[in-house]
Scaffold this active site. Structure first.
Site, mmCIF file in Angstrom:
data_model
loop_
_atom_site.group_PDB
_atom_site.id
_atom_site.type_symbol
_atom_site.label_atom_id
_atom_site.label_comp_id
_atom_site.label_asym_id
_atom_site.label_seq_id
_atom_site.Cartn_x
_atom_site.Cartn_y
_atom_site.Cartn_z
ATOM 1 N N LYS A 76 0.681 -1.070 0.032
ATOM 2 C CA LYS A 76 0.138 -0.073 0.004
ATOM 3 C C LYS A 76 0.856 1.346 0.063
ATOM 4 C CE LYS A 76 -4.023 2.089 2.450
ATOM 5 N NZ LYS A 76 -4.734 1.812 3.790
ATOM 6 N N SER A 129 -9.903 1.644 2.383
ATOM 7 C CA SER A 129 -8.912 2.689 1.637
ATOM 8 C C SER A 129 -7.941 1.524 0.958
ATOM 9 C CB SER A 129 -8.270 3.367 2.532
ATOM 10 O OG SER A 129 -6.976 2.709 3.525
ATOM 11 N N SER A 140 -9.844 -0.652 6.491
ATOM 12 C CA SER A 140 -9.382 -0.566 5.328
ATOM 13 C C SER A 140 -8.666 -1.627 4.626
ATOM 14 C CB SER A 140 -8.208 0.380 5.385
ATOM 15 O OG SER A 140 -8.811 1.629 5.453
#
Lengths: 96, 494
Positions: free
Chosen positions: B78, B153, B177
């Site tokens: 990420k 996310s 997330s």
């Protein structure tokens, strides 16, 4: 509305974010909606309830206060937006 | 089967038996990224050159018989996690040019084992969002239906794993997330207990909630990655000293007599999709067949978790994101010649104010600005008690709800089972202009986060229109082994 455009301007100034008038209006509307939703918390009786700031239960985690060499000084300086030699350049803060 | 479609277990086996090389495996992933990134947009940066060098080094280790669990396995990270010498933007333009001079601890651990870092995944900027539409690099599309969001996310990480653009991914979960995008994309994702994995090098969002964990194709893979990354770190004082269990060993344990709680509040949430409900009930039936004991339980403060979450997060955000100001690193906007000074400040102070305010205005997307503003407001004098303190008190009650079902004197449940999300992936744009609707997407995932519990999302079938459904298994603090055990049994018994 829970929060006015004037209040949005004030907190944006405190938070150092420049907003356009359209953004100020949009944030006043959406933040008001969010704050209105938060009123649900007033249903809960929290008299005498201790706040939870963390969940691990760890208290006072210590380490030795030892100086370690920084081996990535060059790389850190390379990330700076504006430099003179090895120094970071920022706008003047004090008047003459 | 193409090499990039393999699981960690299969890929490691193939590498060990010399059926293919780490370079071939890495190329297979890189080739698919090249083909698919235009459409799916799961990667912001692809580190092709360094990945191939790392793969070559891994092949040498493997040839010498020195391969470890993740040697030669291509993984993605990420973009809100710092990676040495690979651009890490956090999906915000204020860090468009930021190249960290260090690895986050969890990334260093994987690279030290010979893992091959192939690139950085798109996400909602600094983790702010539930749809990946708050990225300044464009939304991520769901590989199962490109008109749908990938979730957020960590949408890019979940989409990349689901689309076989990498073998696994490392992402971050503050309030859902990892789990919510994993459920939307049909892959496995774990939010570990708060304090289990080091957050050193993770761009901080809400420090009292942030965790870092894996997204994988199977539960067995997830156990392998957790064994590699979990544990105390001197650089993150919130990591706990408890030893790391051998998660892979716990997977095969029988579920006979295991107590599974079904918290009724999760099933009373308005707007739950009937197909999601049916899929969850099917999993509960399966647990019964596997010998688990199903118990009805109540977590009465569940409905307050979203409100608690969305006060804590912006408050801690507004403080954490103060460091992003265009001064020491990242993108600096030019102040106007005569800066807009604040009242009482001179013109030169005005120029510095202008540098901050303009850098942050152009460097953050709207949702990041909104959260900083809400947090600044909630923490300001006169409002602190009404918002932040009140919230932390309700947080105590939410945590106590979990403690009561997991640790009552009479013996509690081992895990809780709920849907991961009330609905499958929604259409891109559907909730984009309604922050409350977007926040409510976290209704199933935020309570465990607020209480610091571990929680896993496992695929549980698809809807009639082919969209993945995920179920969530929540465990007691530091009981990841039991959570993975239950997830593995559900995944492997069909």
């Amino acid at each position: 509305m829970s929060i006015t455009i004037a209040e949005v301007k004030k907190i944006a100034e405190l938070a150092r974010i420049e907003l356009t008038p359209a953004e100020e209006k949009r944030h006043a509307e959406t933040i008001s909606a969010v704050l209105d939703y938060m009123k649900i918390l007033n249903e809960v009786d929290t008299k005498g309830v201790e706040p939870t700031f963390q969940v691990t239960g760890l208290v006072n985690v210590f380490r030795k206060d030892e100086v370690e060499p920084c081996v990535i000084t060059k790389e850190i300086i390379a990330q700076m937006p504006q430099t003179e030699g090895d120094e970071l350049v920022v706008p003047e803060v004090f008047e003459d | 089967m193409k090499l990039n479609e393999l699981t960690i277990t299969e890929a490691a086996e193939g590498l060990k038996k010399k059926k293919f090389t780490a370079v071939e495996l890495t190329r297979a992933c890189l080739d698919l990224i090249k083909k698919r990134n235009q459409e799916i947009n799961a990667f912001i940066t692809v580190s092709e050159k360094s990945a191939l060098e790392e793969a070559k080094a891994a092949d040498k280790l493997l040839a010498a018989g020195n391969g470890k669990a993740l040697t030669g396995i291509p993984f993605a990270v990420k973009d809100a996690i710092c990676t040495k010498d690979i651009r890490s933007t956090g999906s915000a333009k204020i860090l468009d040019n930021y190249v960290p001079p260090f690895d986050a601890t969890v990334i260093k651990k994987i690279r030290d084992l010979g893992g091959v870092l192939i690139g950085k995944n798109n996400c909602d900027a600094f983790g702010h969002g539930a749809s990946n539409e708050n990225s300044m690099y464009g939304p991520v599309k769901n590989p199962h239906d490109t008109s749908k969001v990938a979730g957020g996310s960590s949408g890019g990480s979940a989409a990349a794993v689901a689309d076989n653009q990498c073998i696994f991914a490392i992402a971050e979960d503050t309030g859902g997330s990892i789990r919510q995008p994993a459920s939307f994309c049909g892959v496995v994702g774990l939010r570990p207990s708060y304090g289990r994995n080091s957050r050193y090098g993770i761009m901080p969002m809400a420090s009292s909630l942030d965790t870092v964990g894996p997204i994988t194709k199977t539960v067995a893979d997830l156990a392998i990655v957790m064994e590699a990354i979990a544990g105390r770190d001197d650089r993150d004082a919130t990591t706990v000293p408890d030893s790391v269990p051998i998660y892979t060993k716990a997977l095969e344990e029988s579920l006979k007599g295991v107590k599974v709680g079904v918290p009724k509040e999760y099933y009373e949430i308005a707007g739950m999709d009937p197909e999601v409900k049916a899929a969850t009930e099917k999993q509960i039936e399966k647990l019964k067949k596997l010998g688990a004991k199903i118990v009805d339980v109540s977590l009465p403060h569940t409905k307050y978790a979203i409100a608690v979450y969305y006060i804590i997060v912006p408050s801690e955000d507004s403080s954490n994101l103060g460091r992003l100001d265009g001064v020491r690193y990242g993108v600096r906007s030019k102040p106007s010649p005569r800066g807009r000074g604040t009242e009482g400040e001179g013109s030169s102070q005005g120029a510095l104010y202008d540098l901050y305010a303009k850098s942050r205005a152009t460097g953050f997307p709207e949702e990041v600005k909104r959260r900083i503003l809400i947090g600044t407001y909630a923490l300001s004098a006169g409002y602190y008690d009404a918002y932040y303190k009140k919230t932390q008190q309700v947080r105590t009650l939410i945590k106590q709800d979990f403690d009561k079902v997991f640790n009552p004197p009479s013996g509690g449940v081992d895990v809780l089972i709920t849907p991961t999300s009330p609905f499958p992936a929604f259409t891109i744009g559907e909730k984009a202009n309604d922050p409350i609707a977007m926040y409510l997407a976290d209704v199933m995932v935020s309570p465990a986060a607020v209480a610091g519990m571990p929680a896993l999302s496992v695929p549980a079938g698809v809807t009639k229109s082919g969209l993945p459904i995920g179920i969530q298994i929540i465990g007691a603090r530091l009981k990841e082994a039991k959570v993975l055990n239950v997830g593995y049994q559900l995944e492997t018994n069909n």
